[in-house]
Design a protein around this motif. Sequence first.
Motif, PDB file in Angstrom:
ATOM      1  N   UNK A  40      45.300  52.654  37.906  1.00  0.00           N
ATOM      2  CA  UNK A  40      46.166  51.824  36.933  1.00  0.00           C
ATOM      3  C   UNK A  40      46.527  50.511  37.746  1.00  0.00           C
ATOM      4  N   UNK A  41      46.516  50.623  39.141  1.00  0.00           N
ATOM      5  CA  UNK A  41      46.796  49.358  39.649  1.00  0.00           C
ATOM      6  C   UNK A  41      45.491  48.347  39.697  1.00  0.00           C
ATOM      7  N   UNK A  42      44.411  49.414  39.956  1.00  0.00           N
ATOM      8  CA  UNK A  42      42.995  48.464  39.817  1.00  0.00           C
ATOM      9  C   UNK A  42      42.779  48.143  38.574  1.00  0.00           C
ATOM     10  N   UNK A  43      42.869  48.900  37.649  1.00  0.00           N
ATOM     11  CA  UNK A  43      42.746  48.135  36.140  1.00  0.00           C
ATOM     12  C   UNK A  43      43.508  47.097  35.839  1.00  0.00           C
ATOM     13  N   UNK A  44      44.803  47.075  36.287  1.00  0.00           N
ATOM     14  CA  UNK A  44      45.459  45.850  35.973  1.00  0.00           C
ATOM     15  C   UNK A  44      45.014  44.665  36.952  1.00  0.00           C
ATOM     16  N   UNK A  45      44.447  44.590  37.951  1.00  0.00           N
ATOM     17  CA  UNK A  45      43.969  43.714  39.078  1.00  0.00           C
ATOM     18  C   UNK A  45      42.589  43.353  38.274  1.00  0.00           C
ATOM     19  N   UNK A  46      41.814  44.307  37.736  1.00  0.00           N
ATOM     20  CA  UNK A  46      40.593  43.980  37.226  1.00  0.00           C
ATOM     21  C   UNK A  46      40.592  42.854  36.273  1.00  0.00           C
ATOM     22  N   UNK A  47      41.746  42.761  35.376  1.00  0.00           N
ATOM     23  CA  UNK A  47      41.820  42.100  34.405  1.00  0.00           C
ATOM     24  C   UNK A  47      42.065  40.607  34.648  1.00  0.00           C
ATOM     25  N   UNK A  48      42.269  40.321  35.832  1.00  0.00           N
ATOM     26  CA  UNK A  48      42.212  39.016  36.511  1.00  0.00           C
ATOM     27  C   UNK A  48      40.898  38.422  36.533  1.00  0.00           C
ATOM     28  N   UNK A  49      40.712  37.243  35.736  1.00  0.00           N
ATOM     29  CA  UNK A  49      39.530  36.613  35.856  1.00  0.00           C
ATOM     30  C   UNK A  49      38.952  35.868  37.060  1.00  0.00           C
ATOM     31  N   UNK A  50      37.526  36.059  37.243  1.00  0.00           N
ATOM     32  CA  UNK A  50      37.093  35.438  38.664  1.00  0.00           C
ATOM     33  C   UNK A  50      36.422  36.477  39.626  1.00  0.00           C
ATOM     34  N   UNK A  51      36.146  35.950  40.810  1.00  0.00           N
ATOM     35  CA  UNK A  51      35.798  36.940  41.753  1.00  0.00           C
ATOM     36  C   UNK A  51      36.869  37.393  42.352  1.00  0.00           C
ATOM     37  N   UNK A  52      37.068  38.634  42.713  1.00  0.00           N
ATOM     38  CA  UNK A  52      38.434  39.210  43.343  1.00  0.00           C
ATOM     39  C   UNK A  52      37.871  39.880  44.792  1.00  0.00           C
ATOM     40  N   UNK A  53      38.558  39.413  45.748  1.00  0.00           N
ATOM     41  CA  UNK A  53      38.420  40.427  47.124  1.00  0.00           C
ATOM     42  C   UNK A  53      39.855  41.136  47.128  1.00  0.00           C
ATOM     43  N   UNK A  54      39.644  42.413  47.268  1.00  0.00           N
ATOM     44  CA  UNK A  54      40.710  43.176  47.197  1.00  0.00           C
ATOM     45  C   UNK A  54      41.228  43.774  48.508  1.00  0.00           C
ATOM     46  N   UNK A  55      42.538  43.819  48.769  1.00  0.00           N
ATOM     47  CA  UNK A  55      43.081  44.523  50.066  1.00  0.00           C
ATOM     48  C   UNK A  55      43.865  45.511  49.492  1.00  0.00           C
TER      49      UNK A  55
END
Length: 114
Positions: free
Chosen positions: A7-22
């Motif tokens: 669920x947290x990954x889905x909400x972060x994936x909605x952000x536009x642009x290239x995302x580097x996730x920690x």
Amino acid sequence: GHIALQRALRSVAKIEGVISLKVIVDHPLLQPVVFETMGIDEPLHLVLCQTTNRMLKRFASHELASADFSGGDATWQEVSTLDNALDSLEQNKTVKGRWQIFRDLFFNSQKIIR
């Protein structure tokens, strides 16, 4: 743990642009979620683990880490997130909170972790 992480990954994936996730998890989630996701331990729920790994591939890069949030060295973002989670749990103990959960079972079932 996998469902909450997804669920947290889905909400972060909605952000536009290239995302580097920690992703930083507390120690109780280290073995059942992170070790399974990294392939160190055998997954208890293979499909959930595969879905989590597939969702992590949505990001340009990702890093999995753990931390002990019981100490006084937590950042303000970590403290704020934990406070919000504890407030939500306390609210769900009330009569109004239980009614909202019951209502969500029927009308917003996608919000309920089973």
